[in-house]
Design a protein around this motif. Structure first.
Motif, PDB file in Angstrom:
ATOM      1  N   GLY A 220      -1.620  -0.550  -7.270  1.00  0.00           N
ATOM      2  CA  GLY A 220      -1.865  -1.985  -7.150  1.00  0.00           C
ATOM      3  C   GLY A 220      -1.019  -2.856  -8.060  1.00  0.00           C
ATOM      4  N   LEU A 221      -0.057  -2.284  -8.789  1.00  0.00           N
ATOM      5  CA  LEU A 221       0.789  -3.100  -9.666  1.00  0.00           C
ATOM      6  C   LEU A 221       1.670  -4.058  -8.862  1.00  0.00           C
ATOM      7  N   CYS A 222       2.036  -3.669  -7.655  1.00  0.00           N
ATOM      8  CA  CYS A 222       2.841  -4.554  -6.793  1.00  0.00           C
ATOM      9  C   CYS A 222       2.049  -5.807  -6.417  1.00  0.00           C
ATOM     10  N   ILE A 223       0.750  -5.653  -6.221  1.00  0.00           N
ATOM     11  CA  ILE A 223      -0.106  -6.790  -5.868  1.00  0.00           C
ATOM     12  C   ILE A 223      -0.167  -7.776  -7.031  1.00  0.00           C
ATOM     13  N   GLU A 224      -0.291  -7.250  -8.237  1.00  0.00           N
ATOM     14  CA  GLU A 224      -0.351  -8.117  -9.416  1.00  0.00           C
ATOM     15  C   GLU A 224       0.956  -8.849  -9.649  1.00  0.00           C
ATOM     16  N   ALA A 225       2.085  -8.228  -9.280  1.00  0.00           N
ATOM     17  CA  ALA A 225       3.397  -8.829  -9.528  1.00  0.00           C
ATOM     18  C   ALA A 225       3.747  -9.920  -8.520  1.00  0.00           C
ATOM     19  N   CYS A 226       3.115  -9.923  -7.355  1.00  0.00           N
ATOM     20  CA  CYS A 226       3.501 -10.849  -6.281  1.00  0.00           C
ATOM     21  C   CYS A 226       3.112 -12.287  -6.635  1.00  0.00           C
ATOM     22  N   PRO A 227       4.097 -13.214  -6.714  1.00  0.00           N
ATOM     23  CA  PRO A 227       3.787 -14.585  -7.128  1.00  0.00           C
ATOM     24  C   PRO A 227       3.174 -15.451  -6.032  1.00  0.00           C
ATOM     25  N   THR A 228       3.257 -15.019  -4.772  1.00  0.00           N
ATOM     26  CA  THR A 228       2.776 -15.856  -3.662  1.00  0.00           C
ATOM     27  C   THR A 228       1.578 -15.252  -2.931  1.00  0.00           C
ATOM     28  N   ARG A 229       1.020 -14.171  -3.435  1.00  0.00           N
ATOM     29  CA  ARG A 229      -0.079 -13.450  -2.763  1.00  0.00           C
ATOM     30  C   ARG A 229       0.349 -12.996  -1.362  1.00  0.00           C
ATOM     31  N   ALA A 230       1.637 -12.697  -1.229  1.00  0.00           N
ATOM     32  CA  ALA A 230       2.142 -12.219   0.056  1.00  0.00           C
ATOM     33  C   ALA A 230       1.695 -10.791   0.315  1.00  0.00           C
ATOM     34  N   LEU A 231       1.567 -10.008  -0.746  1.00  0.00           N
ATOM     35  CA  LEU A 231       1.227  -8.597  -0.611  1.00  0.00           C
ATOM     36  C   LEU A 231      -0.184  -8.350  -1.109  1.00  0.00           C
ATOM     37  N   THR A 232      -1.017  -7.788  -0.256  1.00  0.00           N
ATOM     38  CA  THR A 232      -2.370  -7.388  -0.638  1.00  0.00           C
ATOM     39  C   THR A 232      -2.616  -5.978  -0.114  1.00  0.00           C
ATOM     40  N   MET A 233      -3.747  -5.406  -0.502  1.00  0.00           N
ATOM     41  CA  MET A 233      -4.074  -4.062  -0.038  1.00  0.00           C
ATOM     42  C   MET A 233      -5.313  -4.117   0.843  1.00  0.00           C
ATOM     43  N   THR A 234      -5.263  -3.408   1.948  1.00  0.00           N
ATOM     44  CA  THR A 234      -6.386  -3.370   2.884  1.00  0.00           C
ATOM     45  C   THR A 234      -7.287  -2.185   2.546  1.00  0.00           C
ATOM     46  N   ASN A 235      -8.327  -1.992   3.330  1.00  0.00           N
ATOM     47  CA  ASN A 235      -9.230  -0.847   3.144  1.00  0.00           C
ATOM     48  C   ASN A 235      -8.836   0.343   4.015  1.00  0.00           C
ATOM     49  N   GLU A 236      -7.697   0.245   4.680  1.00  0.00           N
ATOM     50  CA  GLU A 236      -7.261   1.338   5.557  1.00  0.00           C
ATOM     51  C   GLU A 236      -6.714   2.492   4.725  1.00  0.00           C
ATOM     52  N   TYR A 237      -7.240   3.688   4.929  1.00  0.00           N
ATOM     53  CA  TYR A 237      -6.830   4.831   4.117  1.00  0.00           C
ATOM     54  C   TYR A 237      -6.332   6.007   4.945  1.00  0.00           C
ATOM     55  N   GLU A 238      -6.426   5.950   6.263  1.00  0.00           N
ATOM     56  CA  GLU A 238      -5.982   7.066   7.101  1.00  0.00           C
ATOM     57  C   GLU A 238      -4.489   6.902   7.396  1.00  0.00           C
ATOM     58  N   LEU A 239      -3.661   7.498   6.559  1.00  0.00           N
ATOM     59  CA  LEU A 239      -2.217   7.314   6.658  1.00  0.00           C
ATOM     60  C   LEU A 239      -1.478   8.600   7.013  1.00  0.00           C
ATOM     61  N   ALA A 240      -2.174   9.640   7.380  1.00  0.00           N
ATOM     62  CA  ALA A 240      -1.510  10.897   7.728  1.00  0.00           C
ATOM     63  C   ALA A 240      -0.679  10.722   9.000  1.00  0.00           C
ATOM     64  N   ASP A 241       0.431  11.434   9.085  1.00  0.00           N
ATOM     65  CA  ASP A 241       1.279  11.348  10.271  1.00  0.00           C
ATOM     66  C   ASP A 241       1.959  12.682  10.512  1.00  0.00           C
ATOM     67  N   THR A 242       2.749  12.741  11.572  1.00  0.00           N
ATOM     68  CA  THR A 242       3.355  14.012  11.981  1.00  0.00           C
ATOM     69  C   THR A 242       4.735  14.241  11.398  1.00  0.00           C
ATOM     70  N   SER A 243       5.354  13.197  10.823  1.00  0.00           N
ATOM     71  CA  SER A 243       6.679  13.371  10.227  1.00  0.00           C
ATOM     72  C   SER A 243       6.805  12.504   8.981  1.00  0.00           C
ATOM     73  N   ARG A 244       7.737  12.864   8.121  1.00  0.00           N
ATOM     74  CA  ARG A 244       7.961  12.112   6.891  1.00  0.00           C
ATOM     75  C   ARG A 244       8.484  10.711   7.189  1.00  0.00           C
ATOM     76  N   ALA A 245       9.315  10.581   8.198  1.00  0.00           N
ATOM     77  CA  ALA A 245       9.907   9.281   8.536  1.00  0.00           C
ATOM     78  C   ALA A 245       8.844   8.268   8.949  1.00  0.00           C
ATOM     79  N   GLU A 246       7.771   8.742   9.584  1.00  0.00           N
ATOM     80  CA  GLU A 246       6.710   7.836  10.039  1.00  0.00           C
ATOM     81  C   GLU A 246       5.920   7.247   8.875  1.00  0.00           C
TER      82      GLU A 246
END
Length: 198
Positions: A99-125
């Protein structure tokens, strides 16, 4: 004596309730401030909040964020002010969700959601691009690029004085995309819509 104490711990835990969660069949809600997938936010008229300053990338201890800023022009305006984030990537193979990126953002452009299912079939995805991270288009928004609300400055946007897209912005976005303009009524000062827009 120590062996008896050890058995005491074993016997005391044998009769406690099992805390195994039946995931993914049963998904429990996350805490409100859970650090999940990132989201790039928009202003109420659809312009992007990200100004391409790269502070989030500098703050990231895992070097998981890559940002490339570019200049807005009158023909192509993606955010209020001079610059916008032309390229925005987050590498979820590296991200530690601190969450350090969220604290650094001066315009509140970046926030974090509650979505946690990020598994995928390839590294590129798991390298999310700007299109994957941008928040949804809500009522009163039109997709960028389009001009700022007439008579406003970037300060008006950051102070929250712009409430929704005006007909001029909707017309401009429709002309650029080649789609017909939706039927709307004129907006009041500061882009406040008089009715819900599609």
């Amino acid at each position: 004596m120590d062996a008896v104490k050890g058995f005491g711990v074993t016997f005391s835990t044998m009769f406690k309730k099992v805390v195994t969660e039946q995931y993914p069949e049963e998904k429990k809600p996350t805490a409100p401030r859970f650090h999940g997938r990132h989201q790039l936010n928009r202003h109420p008229d659809g312009l992007e909040k990200c100004i391409g300053c790269e502070l989030c990338a500098w703050a990231c201890p895992a070097d998981a964020i890559y940002v490339e800023g570019a200049d807005n022009t009158e023909e192509e305006r993606f955010s209020p002010g001079e610059r916008y984030g032309r390229v925005y990537q987050i590498n979820y193979l590296r991200c530690i969700f601190c969450g350090l990126c969220i604290e650094a953002c001066p315009t509140r452009a970046l926030t974090m959601t509650n979505e946690y299912e990020l598994a995928d079939t390839s590294r590129a995805e798991l390298i999310y691009e700007k299109e994957d991270l941008l928040g949804p288009m809500l009522s009163g928004m039109v997709p960028a690029p389009h001009p700022m609300v007439d008579g406003t400055t970037e300060d008006d946007y950051y102070a929250g004085r712009v409430k929704g897209a005006t007909d001029a912005q909707i017309r401009y976005a429709a002309e650029r995309s080649g789609r017909p303009m939706p039927a709307t009524t004129p907006a009041g000062p500061g882009g406040v819509p008089k009715e819900e827009r599609p």
